[in-house]
Design an enzyme around this catalytic site. Sequence first.
Site: not given
Length: 331
Positions: A108, A274
């Site tokens: 990430r 999300c």
Amino acid sequence: MAVNLKGRHFLTLMDFTPAEIRYMLDLAHDLKAKKRAGIVNHVLKGKNIVLLFEKTSTRTRCAFEVAAMDEGAGVTFLDSKSSQMGKKETIADTAKVLGRFYDGIEYRGFKQSVVEELAENAGVPVWNGLTDVDHPTQILADMLTIEEHCAKPLNKVKIVFSGDVRNNMSYAWMYGAAKMGMHYVAYGPKELAAEIDMEKVEAARAIAEENGGCIEISSDPECLKGADAIYADVWASMGEEAEIPERVRLLTPFKVTREMIEATGNPDCLFLHCLPSFHDFDTTMASEQKEQGYDIREVTDEVFLSRNSVVFDEAENRMHTIKAVIVATIG
Ligand code: CP
Ligand code: NVA
């Protein structure tokens, strides 16, 4: 043809066929049912994975850790402060080293080119846990959640993303919708729509057409009509905090409210997010911004807590879908 994803990277849904995405979703449904039934298989016994995080996370990190541990794999977590990557060691060298130790690497961070460079050099599958321009594991969780709560098949679903239409979630949804033949609408202010990378939109549109779907960009509330789901995300993504004043000015009309849900004409319209979400002023960031005169809530508490909202099922599904990605690629 049978689907086999062993050894594949998971960098963007654009790299997968509809049948391959279907396979990962079916595997996730199956793994979720097995977990609920207490069936333990440990299909990753003897494997190890490493998680590289240059941005913060709650769901993605925990989903990777629990998914791997459920299946018997070992996990190492490294954030940018505790590794050499990028500072004293190149991305390529880091990938070559980690590929010797681990069976899979999650990343990430900021640039998509970093996750691509890791993939080019690791020799083991690399999974994208969010970059500035994509968040593919999130889309699998969102689709799984829609399938659990909406009677229609994905290729009959209309989903409207309301907010910063040029952010990672909007692009990720555009790709996922195109692959699964869905109707995707990026609904936001003209100023942000003008910054969308039209090359990416055209590539997604070509795929959507092949699969019977469509990709729309709109600033007109008429586009809400007939939506099966409304999707929201924060107005300023990680790393964009300085842009909050301008985003509040542009995006306030796109805040998800009860009126917006009603404008779909569908009382069962799902609300997805999300997460993390600003839906009240109970976080440090939302309250500090409020003191400075900025209401950064992208959705009202009324909608976030309503019966239309499936956000916590969606969060749980991060784990089941990430498990499916890991099992499919290194299991
Ligand atoms: N949705 C999501 O990716 O959450 P985290 O930032 O907590 O991982
Ligand atoms: N657009 C958000 C998504 C968080 C999951 C961000 O990048 O911060």
